[in-house]
Enzyme design. Structure first.
Site, short mmCIF file in Angstrom:
data_model
loop_
_atom_site.label_atom_id
_atom_site.label_comp_id
_atom_site.label_asym_id
_atom_site.label_seq_id
_atom_site.Cartn_x
_atom_site.Cartn_y
_atom_site.Cartn_z
N LEU A 65 0.82 -1.22 0.00
CA LEU A 65 0.00 0.00 0.00
C LEU A 65 0.85 1.27 0.00
CD1 LEU A 65 -2.87 -1.07 2.44
CD2 LEU A 65 -2.93 -0.94 -0.06
N ASN A 96 7.38 -3.12 3.79
CA ASN A 96 8.51 -2.37 3.21
C ASN A 96 8.12 -0.94 2.86
OD1 ASN A 96 6.90 -3.20 1.04
ND2 ASN A 96 8.63 -3.47 -0.34
N ASP A 156 9.35 -8.93 3.04
CA ASP A 156 9.11 -8.99 1.60
C ASP A 156 9.71 -7.81 0.84
OD1 ASP A 156 7.89 -10.22 -0.77
OD2 ASP A 156 6.88 -8.29 -0.83
N HIS A 183 10.10 -14.08 1.34
CA HIS A 183 10.41 -13.72 -0.05
C HIS A 183 11.68 -14.48 -0.38
CE1 HIS A 183 11.24 -10.57 -3.32
NE2 HIS A 183 12.40 -11.19 -3.19
N HIS A 236 4.84 -15.61 -3.24
CA HIS A 236 4.97 -15.60 -4.71
C HIS A 236 5.91 -16.67 -5.29
CE1 HIS A 236 8.37 -13.20 -3.46
NE2 HIS A 236 7.68 -12.09 -3.33
N ASN A 282 9.55 -9.00 -9.45
CA ASN A 282 10.40 -9.84 -8.61
C ASN A 282 9.52 -10.71 -7.70
OD1 ASN A 282 12.44 -10.99 -7.17
ND2 ASN A 282 13.11 -9.10 -6.16
N ASP A 309 0.53 -9.60 -4.73
CA ASP A 309 1.79 -8.84 -4.76
C ASP A 309 1.59 -7.51 -5.50
OD1 ASP A 309 4.38 -8.08 -4.27
OD2 ASP A 309 5.30 -9.48 -5.67
N HIS A 313 3.85 1.51 -8.61
CA HIS A 313 5.03 2.38 -8.75
C HIS A 313 4.65 3.61 -9.57
CE1 HIS A 313 8.01 -0.26 -7.00
NE2 HIS A 313 7.58 -1.27 -7.73
ZN LIG Z 1 8.33 -10.27 -2.62
#
Ligand SMILES: [Zn+2]
Length: 447
Positions: A65, A96, A156, A183, A236, A282, A309, A313
């Site tokens: 988010l 993150n 992650d 991850h 993922h 990724n 995921d 951006h």
């Molecule tokens: Zn990831």
């Protein structure tokens, strides 16, 4: 005054048609078509929904988010509006951010922003290590005990690659029934990596991210989880070899769950030939053989869930040459359509299975299954999504609710359309559009 919704002719989990009445925040009636007993004198909205599929509200275990810190790419408000538009009623927000969600203070901030926005229930993920630095454990217990009641922990974006730290994290979360979501990316094997390592990377000259860098970490972590008797979730998963390792681990009784993203169910590394950074993600898009393996893994239950995921951006971070572009693509508003296209319309999953992989299983893994991922039955919380599976649409990135335009499906025709989403009986999406009044006024409702 709360609104009563009467959903006419819907098919719960794709089954026989029924009328479903939502009132007082719960499913009040499930009746034969035309037989619903609608109370007089109330604020009643009839929704003509003949043949539409009624599912438990979708739950995303893996959403970025971006707030706090990168509100230019997404905010809790815009991201959760996108989630509601995609049929979700709960999302787990990855850690993150800037600052990193590694303290009780930050996870409580994200949790409150989610409540204020009111689109979905936001469940913050706590970082495993301080600042995602991979050097010392964050305050996992304080985050678990906070108002946000964190149960999912992940670095992650980065891998917890130090085996001692990973072991300690797995041991630590047992105290509060938490899970470490990894991850899986061996950092030394992926230095400078830009795309899947294989035929295409060799031909077009981009540095490769080999499958073994994912598989080696998953293999190590399932053994660590077995050794300490803890719960591991694999984020993922993207390769055929990863599916085999998880299948082996489950056969051995190891407490591991795994997710696949919508994009890994449908897109391949052939798209890198365009040099369009929209397809830079990724873990990277893999080969057609890997796509077939993850579909098979999802169909046979080796892979437990689909998680988006969703990685918004800004244009500046994506509209540049491949090597300089950020990794990631948006996904909240296309996830259900991609699952329908790849798994339902191909006969590999039923709608009841979709309810399992996009709602019940992620709710259980995140330990929010008291409110989400519930059966469509009288008395259950009215967290629901209504889908028209016969509709098709051409994805328009600019028309989406997310604040970022980096969808890999722009211009592509996808099946299915989310017609309505209900959060505790309140419509957040109606007639396929987010309901403006849905926002705000829901404080205190999330738990
Ligand atoms: Zn990831």
């Amino acid at each position: 005054m709360t609104t009563t919704y009467v959903l006419r002719g819907v098919r719960p989990l794709g089954g026989e048609p029924a009328d479903v009445v939502l009132s007082g925040g719960v499913i009040a009636q499930v009746a034969a078509p035309g037989a619903a007993d609608v109370p007089a004198g109330e604020d009643v909205v009839e929704v003509a929904a003949d043949g539409h599929v009624l599912l438990p509200g979708l739950v995303d275990l893996h959403t970025h988010l971006r707030e706090p810190g990168r509100e230019d790419a997404e905010t809790v408000a815009s991201g959760t509006r996108a989630a509601a538009a995609g049929g979700f009623t709960a999302v787990h927000a990855m850690a993150n951010t800037s600052p990193v969600a590694d303290t009780a203070g930050v996870v409580e901030q994200v949790w409150r922003l989610g409540q204020e926005a009111g689109w979905v229930d936001v469940h913050p993920v706590g970082a495993v290590t301080v600042g995602l630095g991979g050097e010392r454990l964050a305050e996992l217990g304080a985050m678990a005990d906070s108002a946000a009641r964190v149960r999912v922990f992940s670095d992650d974006g980065k891998c917890v690659h130090d085996p001692i730290l990973m072991r300690r994290a797995l041991e630590y979360v047992k105290a509060f029934d938490g899970v470490v979501a990894q991850h899986a990316q061996e950092p030394r094997l992926t230095e400078g990596a830009q795309m899947n390592e294989g035929v295409v990377s060799a031909e077009i000259g981009l540095a490769g991210w080999p499958a073994v860098a994912e598989e080696a970490i998953i293999a190590r972590d399932v053994l660590l989880a077995e050794h300490v008797g803890s719960r591991l979730h694999v984020c993922h998963l993207s390769t055929a070899g990863s599916v085999e390792i998880v299948r082996w681990a489950k056969g051995r009784g190891i407490d591991v769950t795994a997710e696949v993203t919508p994009h890994h169910l449908i897109l391949t590394d052939e798209l890198a030939r365009t040099y369009d950074p929209t397809y830079k993600v990724n873990p990277p898009l893999r080969t057609a053989e890997d796509v077939e393996a993850v579909r098979a893994g999802l169909a046979d239950g080796t892979i437990d869930i689909v998680a988006t995921d969703h990685a918004p951006h800004t244009r500046e971070d994506k509209d540049c040459e491949w090597g300089a572009a950020a990794f990631g693509m948006t996904g909240l508003e296309t996830a259900l359509s991609v699952v329908q296209a790849t798994m339902v319309d191909t006969g590999r999953l039923s709608w009841a299975d979709v309810a399992r992989v996009l709602s019940a299983n992620p709710a259980r893994i995140g330990r929010i299954d008291d409110a989400h991922g519930r059966p469509v039955e009288v008395g259950e919380p009215a967290n629901l999504t209504l889908v028209d599976p016969a509709a098709t649409r051409v994805v328009d990135g600019a028309a989406q609710a997310t604040a970022s335009g980096n969808t890999p499906f722009a211009g592509r025709e996808l099946p299915g359309r989310v017609v309505a989403t209900f959060l505790r009986g309140r419509a957040t999406v109606l007639d396929g559009r987010p309901v403006a009044a849905a926002a705000a006024g829901t404080r205190g409702g999330a738990r």
